[in-house]
Design a protein around this motif. Structure first.
Motif, PDB file in Angstrom:
ATOM      1  N   PRO A 513      39.574  17.603  47.843  1.00 39.41           N
ATOM      2  CA  PRO A 513      39.989  18.209  46.526  1.00 39.41           C
ATOM      3  C   PRO A 513      38.612  19.239  46.469  1.00 39.41           C
ATOM      4  O   PRO A 513      37.704  18.724  46.695  1.00 39.41           O
ATOM      5  CB  PRO A 513      40.046  17.039  45.568  1.00 39.41           C
ATOM      6  N   ALA A 514      38.883  20.434  45.706  1.00 41.96           N
ATOM      7  CA  ALA A 514      37.778  21.186  45.247  1.00 41.96           C
ATOM      8  C   ALA A 514      37.485  20.972  44.164  1.00 41.96           C
ATOM      9  O   ALA A 514      38.070  20.784  43.212  1.00 41.96           O
ATOM     10  CB  ALA A 514      38.143  22.828  45.490  1.00 41.96           C
ATOM     11  N   LYS A 515      36.074  20.711  43.777  1.00 43.14           N
ATOM     12  CA  LYS A 515      35.563  20.521  42.227  1.00 43.14           C
ATOM     13  C   LYS A 515      35.505  21.672  41.487  1.00 43.14           C
ATOM     14  O   LYS A 515      34.861  22.810  42.068  1.00 43.14           O
ATOM     15  CB  LYS A 515      34.337  19.889  42.706  1.00 43.14           C
ATOM     16  N   PRO A 516      36.015  21.787  40.474  1.00 44.99           N
ATOM     17  CA  PRO A 516      35.678  22.987  39.688  1.00 44.99           C
ATOM     18  C   PRO A 516      34.160  23.494  39.403  1.00 44.99           C
ATOM     19  O   PRO A 516      33.434  22.713  38.934  1.00 44.99           O
ATOM     20  CB  PRO A 516      36.484  22.886  38.144  1.00 44.99           C
ATOM     21  N   ARG A 517      33.958  24.753  39.640  1.00 41.63           N
ATOM     22  CA  ARG A 517      32.399  25.120  39.602  1.00 41.63           C
ATOM     23  C   ARG A 517      32.442  26.567  38.500  1.00 41.63           C
ATOM     24  O   ARG A 517      31.643  26.826  38.106  1.00 41.63           O
ATOM     25  CB  ARG A 517      32.133  25.469  40.836  1.00 41.63           C
ATOM     26  N   TYR A 518      33.490  27.371  38.677  1.00 41.66           N
ATOM     27  CA  TYR A 518      33.640  28.644  37.911  1.00 41.66           C
ATOM     28  C   TYR A 518      34.276  28.443  36.884  1.00 41.66           C
ATOM     29  O   TYR A 518      35.581  28.363  36.623  1.00 41.66           O
ATOM     30  CB  TYR A 518      33.836  29.747  38.894  1.00 41.66           C
ATOM     31  N   SER A 519      33.555  28.635  35.550  1.00 41.76           N
ATOM     32  CA  SER A 519      34.557  28.704  34.357  1.00 41.76           C
ATOM     33  C   SER A 519      34.284  30.073  33.767  1.00 41.76           C
ATOM     34  O   SER A 519      35.056  30.200  32.938  1.00 41.76           O
ATOM     35  CB  SER A 519      33.696  27.742  33.369  1.00 41.76           C
ATOM     36  N   GLN A 520      33.636  30.963  34.531  1.00 40.37           N
ATOM     37  CA  GLN A 520      34.021  32.442  33.884  1.00 40.37           C
ATOM     38  C   GLN A 520      34.426  33.454  34.983  1.00 40.37           C
ATOM     39  O   GLN A 520      34.171  33.246  36.289  1.00 40.37           O
ATOM     40  CB  GLN A 520      32.429  33.039  33.688  1.00 40.37           C
ATOM     41  N   ALA A 521      35.377  34.225  34.697  1.00 43.77           N
ATOM     42  CA  ALA A 521      35.927  34.895  35.570  1.00 43.77           C
ATOM     43  C   ALA A 521      35.094  35.834  36.353  1.00 43.77           C
ATOM     44  O   ALA A 521      35.234  36.239  37.486  1.00 43.77           O
ATOM     45  CB  ALA A 521      37.068  36.030  35.230  1.00 43.77           C
ATOM     46  N   ASP A 522      34.083  36.418  35.822  1.00 46.09           N
ATOM     47  CA  ASP A 522      33.050  37.268  36.346  1.00 46.09           C
ATOM     48  C   ASP A 522      32.463  36.836  37.735  1.00 46.09           C
ATOM     49  O   ASP A 522      31.805  37.527  38.456  1.00 46.09           O
ATOM     50  CB  ASP A 522      32.074  37.651  35.180  1.00 46.09           C
ATOM     51  N   ALA A 523      32.409  35.417  37.684  1.00 46.45           N
ATOM     52  CA  ALA A 523      31.470  34.975  38.525  1.00 46.45           C
ATOM     53  C   ALA A 523      32.180  34.835  39.990  1.00 46.45           C
ATOM     54  O   ALA A 523      31.913  34.616  41.123  1.00 46.45           O
ATOM     55  CB  ALA A 523      31.323  33.278  38.524  1.00 46.45           C
ATOM     56  N   VAL A 524      33.760  35.311  39.896  1.00 43.34           N
ATOM     57  CA  VAL A 524      34.503  35.353  40.992  1.00 43.34           C
ATOM     58  C   VAL A 524      35.262  36.563  41.046  1.00 43.34           C
ATOM     59  O   VAL A 524      36.432  36.561  41.499  1.00 43.34           O
ATOM     60  CB  VAL A 524      35.575  34.026  41.011  1.00 43.34           C
ATOM     61  N   ALA A 525      34.666  37.598  40.364  1.00 47.29           N
ATOM     62  CA  ALA A 525      35.542  38.760  40.140  1.00 47.29           C
ATOM     63  C   ALA A 525      35.968  39.733  41.516  1.00 47.29           C
ATOM     64  O   ALA A 525      37.159  39.836  41.808  1.00 47.29           O
ATOM     65  CB  ALA A 525      34.650  39.821  39.315  1.00 47.29           C
ATOM     66  N   SER A 526      35.073  39.415  42.579  1.00 45.93           N
ATOM     67  CA  SER A 526      35.420  40.237  43.723  1.00 45.93           C
ATOM     68  C   SER A 526      36.621  39.307  44.258  1.00 45.93           C
ATOM     69  O   SER A 526      37.351  39.997  45.101  1.00 45.93           O
ATOM     70  CB  SER A 526      34.123  40.394  44.603  1.00 45.93           C
ATOM     71  N   GLU A 527      36.453  38.026  44.289  1.00 48.18           N
ATOM     72  CA  GLU A 527      37.543  37.155  45.208  1.00 48.18           C
ATOM     73  C   GLU A 527      38.820  37.583  44.226  1.00 48.18           C
ATOM     74  O   GLU A 527      39.912  37.674  45.047  1.00 48.18           O
ATOM     75  CB  GLU A 527      36.987  35.758  44.928  1.00 48.18           C
ATOM     76  N   ILE A 528      39.005  37.595  43.000  1.00 47.58           N
ATOM     77  CA  ILE A 528      40.188  37.837  42.264  1.00 47.58           C
ATOM     78  C   ILE A 528      40.825  39.289  42.752  1.00 47.58           C
ATOM     79  O   ILE A 528      41.803  39.398  42.932  1.00 47.58           O
ATOM     80  CB  ILE A 528      39.991  37.853  40.729  1.00 47.58           C
ATOM     81  N   ALA A 529      39.734  40.010  42.781  1.00 48.09           N
ATOM     82  CA  ALA A 529      40.147  41.538  43.013  1.00 48.09           C
ATOM     83  C   ALA A 529      40.779  41.485  44.590  1.00 48.09           C
ATOM     84  O   ALA A 529      41.761  42.108  44.701  1.00 48.09           O
ATOM     85  CB  ALA A 529      38.949  42.331  43.265  1.00 48.09           C
ATOM     86  N   THR A 530      40.068  40.954  45.640  1.00 47.32           N
ATOM     87  CA  THR A 530      40.792  40.741  46.894  1.00 47.32           C
ATOM     88  C   THR A 530      42.155  40.159  46.903  1.00 47.32           C
ATOM     89  O   THR A 530      42.975  41.005  47.443  1.00 47.32           O
ATOM     90  CB  THR A 530      39.725  40.026  47.649  1.00 47.32           C
ATOM     91  N   VAL A 531      42.274  39.093  46.140  1.00 43.78           N
ATOM     92  CA  VAL A 531      43.655  38.477  46.043  1.00 43.78           C
ATOM     93  C   VAL A 531      44.674  39.455  45.613  1.00 43.78           C
ATOM     94  O   VAL A 531      45.945  39.644  45.992  1.00 43.78           O
ATOM     95  CB  VAL A 531      43.688  37.195  45.276  1.00 43.78           C
ATOM     96  N   ILE A 532      44.487  40.004  44.328  1.00 45.49           N
ATOM     97  CA  ILE A 532      45.207  40.965  43.663  1.00 45.49           C
ATOM     98  C   ILE A 532      45.735  42.112  44.495  1.00 45.49           C
ATOM     99  O   ILE A 532      46.930  42.577  44.705  1.00 45.49           O
ATOM    100  CB  ILE A 532      44.737  41.191  42.331  1.00 45.49           C
TER     101      ILE A 532
END
Length: 634
Positions: A513-532
């Motif tokens: 299981p992955a533990k939650p680390r990122y509570s702000q979208a800006d911290a994973v902005a590039s990953e979100i952009a990649t998936v979309i």
């Protein structure tokens, strides 16, 4: 009744109670420091003064570190004990896994209800365990949805109607979706950590009392202090745990009604419990795990220790017009005969043929990806295709044939030479019998429409979990080799492999299981952009349409405007997508929910959802442990 309001209230109260739990831990640490200071003063024959306390700062540091170490050591031990997730809990409660091909009518009905509720809640079908107990109760356990299981008592299956059983199972799926399973496991571990203080104190007091050291030995005093604080901490911690559990039960009751659209089901189950069937689970572990269950699993003389609200209060919330009368349990009849698989397939085939024939009588039948013009042999062709699908669906629920079904879905190359190489690989890895079965499944798999393949993979997961660890390792190796046989990984192969890895990897402890680390979208902005960006490319061909779909997703999710990385999505490799998803699994649930919302806006920007888009978003939702959008459930 406003179920959403009840949900919001339950979540707010749970947050306050969880804060209170950690405040209690802080108080315990302070009290332990006081015990150490008192023991120091007693052993050194000095009065307890402010100067003594200030002169010994290392005592506070050591006391705090020692207290936290003991708590975390105890909690860590319990967490390791529960590392297998839901299966471990089921084993501790004496549960027996229900096989997918069971011939027991009550068990078969339960599996059907679980499958229905999985669809209603947009979740995968979990393993189901039965406890041989006459009471009416059930539980959900696990660290995350991919390793979740549902346990049900024998009395729950036998004494409840199908409608009432649906209500109970929907309640348990609510616990899975609301994150209660992991919270419950954490509460168990933390409470054991506090108890561990008392156990250490008891051991220290016992060993010190047998020591021949001088009378100034502070060991017995420290031991007594640890015992008092530890057991007192458990006392108050149990009260807080019970209060947290009661709020989550209200939340699960409200969510269950949303899934079933029928408050009579779950309220009826509670009324049967109140009639006299009871919910006490006769197992030594039921008190420790009482907060996991649907109903009060152990008798509590004090209401403050009750892990569930009073039955009357729960029923009144679900049925405000309740007259106070309970319901009699269902009378258990003689075991119903389960129809043979052949007769079931034949009757289902007839129904499908009839429906499709009616659809084509007007001129044509339009499927998602294929238009079939009316010809003299249309009904016969449809009958053959649907019969093949039904036989593959039957294979998906049999442990021995489910693996071969997955292989047959992967061997879809138009290159006959590559297909033969893949078939030979299966023969070498799994033997002649598996190879023979593959040759039987392969022609049927070739007739499947694109939208029929991934549902077969999902349907087979329950049977595939019955493999041994060694069988899974061999199965996984074969999957990778089959997918790479033609030198590239297409979108369907990626979806199939990621689904298998997500649910079987967690089951066989190869994925954790992955533990939650990122509570702000800006911290994973590039990953979100990649998936979309990948999803936008899956359903569009023209660059301007891809940009439009990408922009729609970014806007719908409320994410920062990150420029689309064209190099990633045009490279033909899915590795950047895999890396992005690996990081996004560590995002908090509210971020994941926004990602799924963004992906839905991406694939609906042109008002049409292709099968590639459907499969991709369903797979990504599964990887992120988020509910699959209703629009994608067939």
């Amino acid at each position: 009744m406003n179920f959403f309001e009840h949900q919001d209230q339950a979540r707010r109260r749970t947050g306050l109670l969880s804060l209170l739990f950690f405040l209690a831990v802080a108080i315990i640490v302070v009290l332990l420091n006081i015990v150490f200071i008192v023991a120091l003063a007693w052993s050194s024959h000095k009065p307890i003064t402010l100067e003594l306390v200030q002169a010994q700062p290392e005592i506070w540091l050591l006391g705090t570190a020692g207290a936290l170490l003991v708590i975390f050591a105890g909690s860590g031990y319990k967490w390791l004990e529960l590392r297998k997730g839901g299966r471990q809990v089921a084993d501790m409660l004496g549960g027996r896994k229900i096989q997918s091909n069971t011939q027991d009518s009550d068990e078969q009905q339960l599996l059907n209800v679980v499958a229905e509720m999985a669809i209603a809640s947009s979740m995968p079908i979990p393993d189901v365990y039965v406890l041989d107990d006459d009471s009416i109760n059930a539980f959900a356990a696990g660290h995350q949805p991919s390793d979740a299981i549902i346990g049900v008592t024998r009395g729950c299956m036998e004494k409840l109607s199908r409608e009432q059983l649906q209500g109970v199972i929907a309640h348990e799926f609510s616990h899975i979706l609301n994150g209660d399973m992991r919270l419950n496991m954490q509460l168990m571990a933390l409470l054991f950590g506090i108890l561990f203080i008392g156990l250490v104190g008891r051991l220290l007091m016992h060993s010190s009392s047998r020591s021949r050291n001088s009378k100034n030995n502070a060991g017995p005093m420290i031991g007594l202090g640890l015992m008092v604080i530890g057991y007192s901490g458990v006392f108050f911690g149990s009260i807080i745990r019970a209060a947290v559990s009661r709020q989550r039960e209200f939340l699960a009751d409200a969510s269950a009604v949303q899934f079933t659209r029928n408050p009579d089901g779950i309220s009826g189950a509670l009324k049967v419990i109140g009639y006299g069937a009871g919910s006490d689970v006769h197992n030594p572990a039921s008190e420790e795990m009482g907060h996991l269950f649907f109903g009060q699993a152990f008798t509590s003389r004090l209401n403050i220790f009750a892990t569930h609200p009073p039955l009357n209060e729960r029923i009144n919330r679900l049925d405000p017009s309740w007259n106070g009368q309970y319901l009699k349990p269902r009378v258990t009849s003689a075991p119903r005969e389960i129809p043979s698989r052949k007769s079931t397939l034949d009757s289902a085939t007839s129904a499908i043929i009839s429906g499709l024939a009616g659809a084509t009588s007007g001129g044509h039948a339009d499927t998602k990806n294929q238009r079939i013009e009316p010809e003299n042999n249309t009904t016969a062709v449809l009958s053959e295709r649907q019969r093949a699908l039904l036989n593959l669906q039957a294979a998906a629920i049999e442990p021995d044939s489910a693996r071969i079904l997955i292989f047959s879905l992967l061997i879809a190359s138009p290159n006959k030479l590559i297909a033969r190489e893949q078939q030979d690989l299966v023969r070498k890895q799994h033997g002649q019998q598996s190879f023979t079965t593959l040759l039987q499944f392969y022609p049927a798999a070739q007739t499947l429409l694109p939208g029929q393949r991934l549902p077969l993979v999902e349907k087979s997961l329950t049977a595939l979990r019955e493999m041994s660890p060694q069988q899974y390792e061999n199965f996984h190796t074969t999957l990778v080799k089959l997918a790479k046989a033609d030198g590239e990984i297409d979108l369907f192969e990626w979806c199939l492999y990621r689904l298998i890895l997500q649910y079987l990897g967690a089951h066989f402890n190869t994925v954790h299981p992955a533990k939650p680390r990122y509570s702000q979208a800006d911290a994973v902005a590039s990953e979100i952009a990649t998936v979309i960006s990948y999803v936008a490319c899956a359903g569009q061909e023209h660059p301007e349409d891809i940009d439009k779909a990408y922009a729609a997703g970014i806007a719908a999710g409320g994410f920062s405007a990150v420029k689309r990385d064209i190099a990633h999505t045009t490279s033909g490799s899915l590795n950047p997508l895999n890396r992005a998803l690996a990081k996004l699994t560590q995002a908090y649930p509210h971020i994941k929910g926004r990602i799924i919302k963004a992906l839905m806006a991406t694939i609906t920007s042109d008002r049409h959802i292709t099968e590639d888009e459907r499969d991709m978003v369903k797979t990504i939702a599964t990887i992120l442990e988020s509910p699959i959008p209703k629009e994608l459930i067939e």
